[in-house]
Design a protein around this motif. Structure first.
Motif, PDB file in Angstrom:
ATOM      1  N   CYS A  37       0.836  -1.217   0.212  1.00 53.79           N
ATOM      2  CA  CYS A  37      -0.016   0.102  -0.087  1.00 53.79           C
ATOM      3  C   CYS A  37       0.790   1.192   0.053  1.00 53.79           C
ATOM      4  O   CYS A  37       0.526   2.192  -0.556  1.00 53.79           O
ATOM      5  CB  CYS A  37      -0.923  -0.060   1.223  1.00 53.79           C
ATOM      6  SG  CYS A  37      -2.227  -1.159   0.940  1.00 53.79           S
ATOM      7  N   SER A  38       2.276   1.170   0.365  1.00 52.02           N
ATOM      8  CA  SER A  38       3.216   2.208   0.454  1.00 52.02           C
ATOM      9  C   SER A  38       3.731   2.412  -0.773  1.00 52.02           C
ATOM     10  O   SER A  38       4.878   3.045  -1.014  1.00 52.02           O
ATOM     11  CB  SER A  38       4.205   2.240   1.788  1.00 52.02           C
ATOM     12  OG  SER A  38       3.208   2.359   2.804  1.00 52.02           O
ATOM     13  N   GLY A  91      -5.684 -10.703  -2.270  1.00 50.25           N
ATOM     14  CA  GLY A  91      -6.840  -9.491  -2.359  1.00 50.25           C
ATOM     15  C   GLY A  91      -6.038  -8.035  -2.460  1.00 50.25           C
ATOM     16  O   GLY A  91      -6.744  -7.257  -2.894  1.00 50.25           O
ATOM     17  N   THR A  92      -4.968  -7.914  -1.560  1.00 50.50           N
ATOM     18  CA  THR A  92      -4.441  -6.784  -1.392  1.00 50.50           C
ATOM     19  C   THR A  92      -4.027  -6.156  -2.699  1.00 50.50           C
ATOM     20  O   THR A  92      -4.204  -4.895  -3.086  1.00 50.50           O
ATOM     21  CB  THR A  92      -3.086  -6.857  -0.458  1.00 50.50           C
ATOM     22  OG1 THR A  92      -3.643  -7.141   0.765  1.00 50.50           O
ATOM     23  CG2 THR A  92      -2.370  -5.423  -0.236  1.00 50.50           C
ATOM     24  N   VAL A  93      -3.255  -7.094  -3.443  1.00 51.95           N
ATOM     25  CA  VAL A  93      -2.689  -6.830  -4.919  1.00 51.95           C
ATOM     26  C   VAL A  93      -3.945  -6.242  -5.788  1.00 51.95           C
ATOM     27  O   VAL A  93      -3.895  -5.264  -6.538  1.00 51.95           O
ATOM     28  CB  VAL A  93      -1.857  -7.969  -5.412  1.00 51.95           C
ATOM     29  CG1 VAL A  93      -1.514  -7.828  -6.756  1.00 51.95           C
ATOM     30  CG2 VAL A  93      -0.551  -7.848  -4.554  1.00 51.95           C
ATOM     31  N   TYR A  94      -4.964  -7.069  -5.781  1.00 52.77           N
ATOM     32  CA  TYR A  94      -6.109  -6.706  -6.671  1.00 52.77           C
ATOM     33  C   TYR A  94      -6.771  -5.400  -6.135  1.00 52.77           C
ATOM     34  O   TYR A  94      -6.798  -4.529  -7.127  1.00 52.77           O
ATOM     35  CB  TYR A  94      -7.171  -7.800  -6.408  1.00 52.77           C
ATOM     36  CG  TYR A  94      -8.348  -7.597  -7.120  1.00 52.77           C
ATOM     37  CD1 TYR A  94      -8.531  -7.668  -8.373  1.00 52.77           C
ATOM     38  CD2 TYR A  94      -9.370  -6.968  -6.455  1.00 52.77           C
ATOM     39  CE1 TYR A  94      -9.626  -7.364  -9.371  1.00 52.77           C
ATOM     40  CE2 TYR A  94     -10.852  -6.657  -7.286  1.00 52.77           C
ATOM     41  CZ  TYR A  94     -10.749  -6.854  -8.710  1.00 52.77           C
ATOM     42  OH  TYR A  94     -11.803  -6.637  -9.109  1.00 52.77           O
ATOM     43  N   ALA A  95      -6.668  -4.987  -4.931  1.00 53.06           N
ATOM     44  CA  ALA A  95      -7.053  -3.904  -4.425  1.00 53.06           C
ATOM     45  C   ALA A  95      -6.456  -2.595  -4.906  1.00 53.06           C
ATOM     46  O   ALA A  95      -6.798  -1.467  -5.113  1.00 53.06           O
ATOM     47  CB  ALA A  95      -7.475  -3.934  -3.023  1.00 53.06           C
ATOM     48  N   ILE A  96      -5.259  -2.898  -5.038  1.00 57.41           N
ATOM     49  CA  ILE A  96      -4.075  -1.529  -5.445  1.00 57.41           C
ATOM     50  C   ILE A  96      -3.924  -1.809  -6.800  1.00 57.41           C
ATOM     51  O   ILE A  96      -2.972  -0.990  -7.367  1.00 57.41           O
ATOM     52  CB  ILE A  96      -2.947  -1.810  -4.664  1.00 57.41           C
ATOM     53  CG1 ILE A  96      -2.311  -2.752  -4.648  1.00 57.41           C
ATOM     54  CG2 ILE A  96      -3.406  -1.442  -3.028  1.00 57.41           C
ATOM     55  CD1 ILE A  96      -0.764  -2.778  -4.063  1.00 57.41           C
ATOM     56  N   LEU A 105       6.383 -12.857  -6.008  1.00 57.94           N
ATOM     57  CA  LEU A 105       6.755 -11.117  -6.077  1.00 57.94           C
ATOM     58  C   LEU A 105       5.474 -10.502  -6.128  1.00 57.94           C
ATOM     59  O   LEU A 105       4.579 -10.653  -7.032  1.00 57.94           O
ATOM     60  CB  LEU A 105       7.629 -10.819  -7.264  1.00 57.94           C
ATOM     61  CG  LEU A 105       7.875  -9.627  -7.949  1.00 57.94           C
ATOM     62  CD1 LEU A 105       8.690  -8.755  -6.812  1.00 57.94           C
ATOM     63  CD2 LEU A 105       8.485  -9.670  -9.203  1.00 57.94           C
ATOM     64  N   CYS A 106       5.193  -9.558  -5.366  1.00 54.26           N
ATOM     65  CA  CYS A 106       4.025  -8.741  -5.472  1.00 54.26           C
ATOM     66  C   CYS A 106       4.564  -7.143  -5.829  1.00 54.26           C
ATOM     67  O   CYS A 106       5.501  -6.775  -4.969  1.00 54.26           O
ATOM     68  CB  CYS A 106       3.196  -8.785  -4.184  1.00 54.26           C
ATOM     69  SG  CYS A 106       2.675 -10.458  -3.376  1.00 54.26           S
ATOM     70  N   LEU A 107       3.878  -6.648  -6.651  1.00 56.66           N
ATOM     71  CA  LEU A 107       4.166  -5.286  -7.067  1.00 56.66           C
ATOM     72  C   LEU A 107       3.121  -4.286  -7.161  1.00 56.66           C
ATOM     73  O   LEU A 107       1.895  -4.836  -7.621  1.00 56.66           O
ATOM     74  CB  LEU A 107       4.905  -5.339  -8.329  1.00 56.66           C
ATOM     75  CG  LEU A 107       6.181  -6.085  -8.557  1.00 56.66           C
ATOM     76  CD1 LEU A 107       6.390  -6.053 -10.166  1.00 56.66           C
ATOM     77  CD2 LEU A 107       7.159  -5.458  -7.817  1.00 56.66           C
ATOM     78  N   PRO A 108       3.197  -3.092  -6.834  1.00 56.66           N
ATOM     79  CA  PRO A 108       2.047  -2.175  -6.938  1.00 56.66           C
ATOM     80  C   PRO A 108       1.879  -1.647  -8.357  1.00 56.66           C
ATOM     81  O   PRO A 108       2.568  -2.217  -9.151  1.00 56.66           O
ATOM     82  CB  PRO A 108       2.420  -0.787  -6.142  1.00 56.66           C
ATOM     83  CG  PRO A 108       4.089  -1.189  -5.909  1.00 56.66           C
ATOM     84  CD  PRO A 108       4.302  -2.579  -6.141  1.00 56.66           C
ATOM     85  N   GLU A 109       0.834  -1.060  -8.668  1.00 54.85           N
ATOM     86  CA  GLU A 109       0.389  -0.696  -9.771  1.00 54.85           C
ATOM     87  C   GLU A 109       1.514  -0.291 -10.789  1.00 54.85           C
ATOM     88  O   GLU A 109       1.342  -0.652 -12.004  1.00 54.85           O
ATOM     89  CB  GLU A 109      -1.040   0.346  -9.749  1.00 54.85           C
ATOM     90  CG  GLU A 109      -1.519   0.786 -11.102  1.00 54.85           C
ATOM     91  CD  GLU A 109      -2.570   1.672 -11.021  1.00 54.85           C
ATOM     92  OE1 GLU A 109      -3.429   1.735 -11.886  1.00 54.85           O
ATOM     93  OE2 GLU A 109      -2.603   2.340  -9.702  1.00 54.85           O
TER      94      GLU A 109
END
Length: 147
Positions: free
Chosen positions: A82-83, A108-113, A126-130
């Motif tokens: 989220c940051s 779910g977090t990745v989908y939301a952002i 590996l999780c990445l923001p938009e």
């Protein structure tokens, strides 16, 4: 009344006022203008810092490496996302059931952002923001059926 108006006009007390435009010439040199654009930070009256726009630098994108030991650490990982920080998660120290719950929560977090999640190794994701992207692929035959 014509004579009175003429006397007022003569003395500048009445009638139509004439408007003059003056061209203001800025006599500052180019050096002085550059010097003003790099103002050092100073304190304002309330005590808050006032910083020149030239002094503010955008933070470089970061990728966090995380090895959770339990499901309770998943909120911290989500906070990184989220940051606007990418996260590499190694789930080898977590029991299989908790690892599944962590991936479900992070999905779910990745989908939301509007981000992405990708498996990059055995129990490693590996999780990445938009705004961050991944280039290249890791072939599936590198993965065992263990995870």
């Amino acid at each position: 009344m014509g004579v009175v108006n003429k006397i007022k006009e003569f003395l500048g007390l009445g009638g139509d006022a004439a408007y003059y435009e003056e061209e203001v010439i800025d006599e500052r040199t180019e050096y002085e203008e550059e010097e003003e654009s790099y103002v050092k930070p100073r304190k304002n009256r309330q005590g808050n810092n006032v910083v020149s726009l030239h002094a503010v630098k955008e933070q470089a994108p970061r990728v966090m490496l995380v090895e959770p030991k339990s499901y309770e650490e998943v909120q911290e990982i989500a906070d990184h996302l989220c940051s606007r920080r990418g996260v590499v998660i190694n789930l080898q120290r977590v029991p299989a059931e908790q690892a599944k719950r962590i991936i479900d929560f992070l999905s779910g977090t990745v989908y939301a952002i509007n981000g992405t999640i990708q498996r990059i190794g055995h129990k490693t994701f590996l999780c990445l923001p938009e705004y961050m992207e991944v280039q290249g692929n890791i072939t599936e035959m590198m993965f065992d059926d263990r995870g």
